[in-house]
Design a protein around this motif. Sequence first.
Motif, PDB file in Angstrom:
ATOM      1  N   GLN A  79       0.459  -1.407  -0.013  1.00 49.27           N
ATOM      2  CA  GLN A  79      -0.155   0.525   0.095  1.00 49.27           C
ATOM      3  C   GLN A  79       0.860   1.195   0.098  1.00 49.27           C
ATOM      4  OE1 GLN A  79      -2.338  -0.484   3.395  1.00 49.27           O
ATOM      5  NE2 GLN A  79      -3.743  -2.038   2.977  1.00 49.27           N
ATOM      6  N   GLU A  80       2.231   1.109   0.623  1.00 47.56           N
ATOM      7  CA  GLU A  80       2.911   2.143   0.912  1.00 47.56           C
ATOM      8  C   GLU A  80       3.591   2.763  -0.311  1.00 47.56           C
ATOM      9  OE1 GLU A  80       3.973   2.069   5.831  1.00 47.56           O
ATOM     10  OE2 GLU A  80       5.652   1.236   3.601  1.00 47.56           O
ATOM     11  N   GLU A  81       3.399   1.981  -1.295  1.00 47.82           N
ATOM     12  CA  GLU A  81       3.736   1.855  -2.651  1.00 47.82           C
ATOM     13  C   GLU A  81       3.414   1.855  -3.952  1.00 47.82           C
ATOM     14  OE1 GLU A  81       5.000  -2.006  -3.218  1.00 47.82           O
ATOM     15  OE2 GLU A  81       7.264  -2.057  -2.745  1.00 47.82           O
ATOM     16  N   GLN A  82       1.913   2.882  -3.373  1.00 47.65           N
ATOM     17  CA  GLN A  82       1.346   2.689  -4.217  1.00 47.65           C
ATOM     18  C   GLN A  82       1.405   4.226  -4.200  1.00 47.65           C
ATOM     19  OE1 GLN A  82      -3.026   1.385  -4.694  1.00 47.65           O
ATOM     20  NE2 GLN A  82      -2.424  -0.408  -5.345  1.00 47.65           N
ATOM     21  N   LYS A  83       1.190   5.093  -5.415  1.00 43.04           N
ATOM     22  CA  LYS A  83       1.080   6.577  -5.517  1.00 43.04           C
ATOM     23  C   LYS A  83      -0.498   7.210  -4.465  1.00 43.04           C
ATOM     24  CE  LYS A  83       4.298   6.755  -8.085  1.00 43.04           C
ATOM     25  NZ  LYS A  83       5.548   6.960  -7.982  1.00 43.04           N
ATOM     26  N   ASN A  84      -1.157   8.332  -4.663  1.00 44.86           N
ATOM     27  CA  ASN A  84      -2.096   8.640  -4.046  1.00 44.86           C
ATOM     28  C   ASN A  84      -3.638   8.498  -4.648  1.00 44.86           C
ATOM     29  OD1 ASN A  84      -0.441  10.252  -1.437  1.00 44.86           O
ATOM     30  ND2 ASN A  84      -0.279  12.128  -3.469  1.00 44.86           N
ATOM     31  N   PRO A  85      -4.601   7.551  -3.818  1.00 44.24           N
ATOM     32  CA  PRO A  85      -5.430   7.744  -4.533  1.00 44.24           C
ATOM     33  C   PRO A  85      -5.456   8.600  -5.956  1.00 44.24           C
ATOM     34  CG  PRO A  85      -5.867   8.182  -2.615  1.00 44.24           C
ATOM     35  CD  PRO A  85      -4.597   8.032  -2.747  1.00 44.24           C
ATOM     36  N   SER A  86      -6.799   7.649  -6.168  1.00 45.90           N
ATOM     37  CA  SER A  86      -7.274   9.420  -7.875  1.00 45.90           C
ATOM     38  C   SER A  86      -8.682   9.350  -7.014  1.00 45.90           C
ATOM     39  CB  SER A  86      -7.939   8.040  -9.077  1.00 45.90           C
ATOM     40  OG  SER A  86      -8.417   9.454  -9.615  1.00 45.90           O
ATOM     41  N   THR A  87      -9.338  10.379  -7.220  1.00 49.48           N
ATOM     42  CA  THR A  87     -10.661  11.384  -7.118  1.00 49.48           C
ATOM     43  C   THR A  87     -11.505  10.624  -7.405  1.00 49.48           C
ATOM     44  OG1 THR A  87      -9.839  13.475  -8.029  1.00 49.48           O
ATOM     45  CG2 THR A  87      -9.080  13.230  -5.479  1.00 49.48           C
ATOM     46  N   GLU A  88     -11.130   9.984  -9.248  1.00 47.29           N
ATOM     47  CA  GLU A  88     -11.831  10.052  -9.859  1.00 47.29           C
ATOM     48  C   GLU A  88     -12.935   8.609  -9.054  1.00 47.29           C
ATOM     49  OE1 GLU A  88     -12.603   7.233 -14.109  1.00 47.29           O
ATOM     50  OE2 GLU A  88     -11.232   8.716 -13.492  1.00 47.29           O
ATOM     51  N   PRO A  89     -15.121   9.314  -9.183  1.00 47.09           N
ATOM     52  CA  PRO A  89     -15.498   8.317  -8.541  1.00 47.09           C
ATOM     53  C   PRO A  89     -15.836   7.118  -8.929  1.00 47.09           C
ATOM     54  CG  PRO A  89     -16.524   9.518  -9.793  1.00 47.09           C
ATOM     55  CD  PRO A  89     -15.053  10.641  -9.441  1.00 47.09           C
ATOM     56  N   ALA A  90     -16.001   5.998  -7.576  1.00 50.76           N
ATOM     57  CA  ALA A  90     -15.783   4.777  -8.697  1.00 50.76           C
ATOM     58  C   ALA A  90     -17.847   4.396  -8.991  1.00 50.76           C
ATOM     59  CB  ALA A  90     -16.237   3.274  -7.733  1.00 50.76           C
ATOM     60  N   ILE A 183       5.193 -10.259 -23.218  1.00 54.70           N
ATOM     61  CA  ILE A 183       3.219  -9.738 -22.970  1.00 54.70           C
ATOM     62  C   ILE A 183       3.562  -9.605 -22.089  1.00 54.70           C
ATOM     63  CG2 ILE A 183       0.788 -10.075 -22.207  1.00 54.70           C
ATOM     64  CD1 ILE A 183       1.706 -13.258 -23.772  1.00 54.70           C
ATOM     65  N   VAL A 184       3.432  -7.694 -21.807  1.00 57.06           N
ATOM     66  CA  VAL A 184       3.053  -7.073 -20.665  1.00 57.06           C
ATOM     67  C   VAL A 184       1.472  -7.219 -19.860  1.00 57.06           C
ATOM     68  CG1 VAL A 184       4.211  -4.629 -19.721  1.00 57.06           C
ATOM     69  CG2 VAL A 184       5.132  -5.963 -22.002  1.00 57.06           C
ATOM     70  N   CYS A 185       1.672  -7.282 -19.022  1.00 59.28           N
ATOM     71  CA  CYS A 185       0.894  -7.038 -17.392  1.00 59.28           C
ATOM     72  C   CYS A 185       0.983  -6.497 -16.310  1.00 59.28           C
ATOM     73  CB  CYS A 185      -0.001  -9.077 -17.679  1.00 59.28           C
ATOM     74  SG  CYS A 185      -0.013  -9.604 -18.720  1.00 59.28           S
ATOM     75  N   VAL A 186       0.658  -5.194 -16.863  1.00 59.93           N
ATOM     76  CA  VAL A 186       0.493  -4.448 -15.738  1.00 59.93           C
ATOM     77  C   VAL A 186      -0.630  -3.232 -15.518  1.00 59.93           C
ATOM     78  CG1 VAL A 186       3.027  -4.431 -15.757  1.00 59.93           C
ATOM     79  CG2 VAL A 186       1.969  -2.403 -16.954  1.00 59.93           C
ATOM     80  N   GLY A 187      -1.070  -2.197 -14.826  1.00 60.36           N
ATOM     81  CA  GLY A 187      -1.778  -1.416 -14.468  1.00 60.36           C
ATOM     82  C   GLY A 187      -2.368  -1.570 -13.724  1.00 60.36           C
ATOM     83  N   LEU A 188      -2.548  -2.546 -12.577  1.00 56.47           N
ATOM     84  CA  LEU A 188      -3.483  -3.020 -11.405  1.00 56.47           C
ATOM     85  C   LEU A 188      -3.286  -1.792 -10.207  1.00 56.47           C
ATOM     86  CD1 LEU A 188      -5.112  -4.527  -9.572  1.00 56.47           C
ATOM     87  CD2 LEU A 188      -4.259  -6.015  -9.271  1.00 56.47           C
ATOM     88  N   ASN A 189      -1.880  -2.157  -9.478  1.00 57.77           N
ATOM     89  CA  ASN A 189      -0.637  -1.121  -9.192  1.00 57.77           C
ATOM     90  C   ASN A 189      -0.974   0.406  -9.282  1.00 57.77           C
ATOM     91  OD1 ASN A 189      -0.744  -3.161  -6.936  1.00 57.77           O
ATOM     92  ND2 ASN A 189       1.641  -4.681  -8.008  1.00 57.77           N
ATOM     93  N   GLU A 190      -0.977   0.581 -10.239  1.00 57.64           N
ATOM     94  CA  GLU A 190      -1.107   1.458 -11.349  1.00 57.64           C
ATOM     95  C   GLU A 190      -2.148   2.927 -10.932  1.00 57.64           C
ATOM     96  OE1 GLU A 190       0.499  -0.386 -11.894  1.00 57.64           O
ATOM     97  OE2 GLU A 190       2.300  -0.374 -13.084  1.00 57.64           O
ATOM     98  N   LEU A 191      -3.212   1.868  -9.902  1.00 57.06           N
ATOM     99  CA  LEU A 191      -4.532   2.490 -10.582  1.00 57.06           C
ATOM    100  C   LEU A 191      -4.594   3.963  -9.492  1.00 57.06           C
ATOM    101  CD1 LEU A 191      -7.069   0.001 -10.648  1.00 57.06           C
ATOM    102  CD2 LEU A 191      -6.728   0.913 -12.781  1.00 57.06           C
ATOM    103  N   GLY A 192      -4.284   3.553  -8.991  1.00 57.82           N
ATOM    104  CA  GLY A 192      -4.124   5.192  -7.731  1.00 57.82           C
ATOM    105  C   GLY A 192      -3.304   6.080  -7.832  1.00 57.82           C
ATOM    106  N   TRP A 193      -2.761   6.195  -8.901  1.00 62.44           N
ATOM    107  CA  TRP A 193      -1.514   7.331  -9.321  1.00 62.44           C
ATOM    108  C   TRP A 193      -2.685   8.505  -9.808  1.00 62.44           C
ATOM    109  CZ3 TRP A 193       3.112   5.268 -12.203  1.00 62.44           C
ATOM    110  CH2 TRP A 193       3.639   3.982 -11.834  1.00 62.44           C
ATOM    111  N   ASN A 194      -1.879   9.445  -9.470  1.00 58.35           N
ATOM    112  CA  ASN A 194      -2.238  10.565  -9.144  1.00 58.35           C
ATOM    113  C   ASN A 194      -2.681  11.602 -10.495  1.00 58.35           C
ATOM    114  OD1 ASN A 194      -4.003  11.459  -6.396  1.00 58.35           O
ATOM    115  ND2 ASN A 194      -2.115  12.676  -6.788  1.00 58.35           N
ATOM    116  N   HIS A 195      -0.970  10.945 -11.126  1.00 66.10           N
ATOM    117  CA  HIS A 195      -1.362  11.116 -13.175  1.00 66.10           C
ATOM    118  C   HIS A 195      -0.996   9.742 -13.931  1.00 66.10           C
ATOM    119  CE1 HIS A 195      -1.189  15.102 -11.396  1.00 66.10           C
ATOM    120  NE2 HIS A 195      -0.369  15.007 -10.588  1.00 66.10           N
TER     121      HIS A 195
END
Length: 303
Positions: A79-90, A183-195
Amino acid sequence: MANKRRFKIFIIVSVIVLIVLIWGIIWVNIEASKHIVKQGNLPTDNNANNSIEHQETNKEEDVGNKGENEEKPQDQGAQEEQKNPSTEPANNGEDTGNTATKPVVVPEDLPEEEIFSVYNKTLIIGDSRTEGFKLYSGVKNASYFCMKAMTIDKIVQGKQVRIDGQTVSVYDLLNAASYDKVIVCVGLNELGWNHIETFLDDYGQLIDRIKEKQPNATIYMQAVLPVSKSKNDSDKVHNNAQVYWYNENIIKLASGKGVEFVNPAAALVDNDGYLVTEATTDGVHLNAQYCKIWAQYLAELIK
């Protein structure tokens, strides 16, 4: 005379003040209208839901389908490795429970070794979802670079992982062998990045490096897989609205880089686009049965 003069001055000043007040009121109304218009242009939950439904409807017509998944940090360190969560509503929509399921899309009934032969000389890069794929899918003939809580910036910066007793970076693997597919499978841990631009910039850098080191390989950018309904409804970061938004941008990046985009989500989701309940215990990571289904369906897409 003096009184008349003072009266005229009073009248003139009063008129000027009145004009200023009227103009101020008009200006405030204009600015308020502009603000309302801007707010009206922001994405709403309903708009996002409509987008998701449209994407699910077209998932068999367009390889650029948006139905992918994100990865939940497994511990406090992640959790600490992730950036600040996005403010986009679920984008949760109406609660339909877990009753809406559809028959799982299973590829042609062939011997596993024949289905998985497409993974010969293939390098698969990813995070903990890919780690599960490596452990449980039955695909033993591919090479892997993956780790729990892995993110695209770590990969690009040369983060090392332990593989077969050796500590290596993705560049070590790209230099060590010749691959037909990457094959590159990323994006899950980056969902909360600000930008999201940071994610796309790093992802683009990785694709460029793969092209440089593996000029004859076909490169696949896999969509982020969706999450389950319970996860979607309870997590402001790891939800399908975020997943589909990231996938839209991954599709654009793949097109711009001239590489393939693949989305195996059709074999893993219910009628509402959620990861099927029986596929996961935490709403994010796939169990052994569904890792095999994922591998079989992905094999159909890259053969």
